[in-house]
Design a protein around this motif. Structure first.
Motif, short mmCIF file in Angstrom:
data_model
loop_
_atom_site.label_atom_id
_atom_site.label_comp_id
_atom_site.label_asym_id
_atom_site.label_seq_id
_atom_site.Cartn_x
_atom_site.Cartn_y
_atom_site.Cartn_z
N GLU A 23 -38.12 -7.90 -35.94
CA GLU A 23 -39.46 -7.88 -35.35
C GLU A 23 -39.57 -6.76 -34.31
N TYR A 33 -42.36 -5.66 -27.95
CA TYR A 33 -43.59 -5.57 -27.14
C TYR A 33 -44.87 -5.99 -27.85
N LEU A 34 -44.79 -6.75 -28.93
CA LEU A 34 -46.02 -7.08 -29.66
C LEU A 34 -47.02 -7.88 -28.83
N PRO A 35 -46.61 -8.85 -28.01
CA PRO A 35 -47.62 -9.54 -27.19
C PRO A 35 -48.39 -8.60 -26.28
N GLU A 36 -47.68 -7.66 -25.65
CA GLU A 36 -48.35 -6.69 -24.77
C GLU A 36 -49.30 -5.79 -25.57
N TYR A 44 -50.86 -6.46 -28.50
CA TYR A 44 -52.05 -7.17 -28.95
C TYR A 44 -53.00 -7.48 -27.80
N GLU A 45 -52.47 -7.77 -26.64
CA GLU A 45 -53.32 -8.00 -25.48
C GLU A 45 -54.13 -6.74 -25.15
#
Length: 235
Positions: free
Chosen positions: A154, A157-160, A162-163
């Motif tokens: 995976e 930093y995907l949450p950052e 998408y935010e």
């Protein structure tokens, strides 16, 4: 139109003009190497020495090249833009940082870093690494691996990301193929959130139809032109 929150995604196309080979284009890395051997966790377990040798060579190549005008233009944009600029890159090189960019998220990792699978430590590394190289922190041998995201892993930093996509008003993809997920889907997220979406590419990406604006040509020419326009509009 004035924008306040920018998210910029960069791919291999922006660094190709600096002399870093792309993966999928004719003559790219995947024509010369088997991705199963050098870019998967399974390949690393089978033959860690081969994988380390591959990344040692790429590290040497990276240290020989320099940022190009596209990298420098994006660093200038970050310095001078009156709003927020987040640079999200699929590239594992450090050319954005060498050009002066500060707010950079490397979702596929960084070539000049290694990670210890034993203690979790992450360390900058410009030299060579081998299976017998000890971890600088815990001293274990055989635990160091390139700090890059391999196939089947995976992205970081995907949450950052998408935010930021959900709150941006301008999304720009530069030098991307539009085939690598989840990055290929970032434009859909930004567009659904109401952002204006711009593609800057040598040729149309696979997901080009999702962008409202298109600029085609070498990144070293098109990116500085676009940056100057954005800065002029933001004054």
């Amino acid at each position: 139109m004035r924008f306040q929150r920018l998210v910029i995604l960069t791919g291999a196309g922006i660094s190709a003009e600096s002399g870093i080979p792309t993966f999928r284009d004719p003559g790219g890395l995947w024509e010369r190497y088997s991705l199963e051997e050098v870019a998967t966790p399974e390949g690393f377990r089978r033959n860690p020495r081969l994988v380390h040798e591959f990344y040692n060579a790429r590290r040497r190549d990276l240290l020989r090249v320099r940022p190009n005008p596209a990298h420098r233009a994006l660093a200038e944009l970050e310095r001078r833009f009156p709003g927020e600029v987040l640079l999200v890159t699929q590239n594992v090189d450090d050319l954005h940082e060498r050009a002066g960019s500060k707010r950079v998220l490397h979702i596929h990792g960084e070539l000049l870093k290694v990670r210890c699978e034993a203690c979790g430590g992450i360390f900058r590394e410009e030299g060579e690494v081998f299976p017998e190289t000890p971890c600088p922190a815990c001293g274990k041998t055989g635990g160091l691996r390139p700090h890059v995201v391999w196939f089947g892993e995976e992205p970081f930093y995907l949450p950052e990301v998408y935010e930021a996509l959900l709150s941006c008003d301008l999304f720009v993809a530069i030098g991307t193929s539009g085939t690598v997920w989840p990055a290929a889907g970032f434009v859909e997220v930004a567009r659904r959130a109401g952002a204006h979406c711009v593609e800057i590419n040598l040729k149309p990406a696979e997901n080009a139809h999702l962008f409202q604006e298109h600029r085609y040509g070498p990144a070293s020419r098109e990116v500085p032109k676009w940056v100057e326009e954005i800065l002029r509009e933001g004054r």
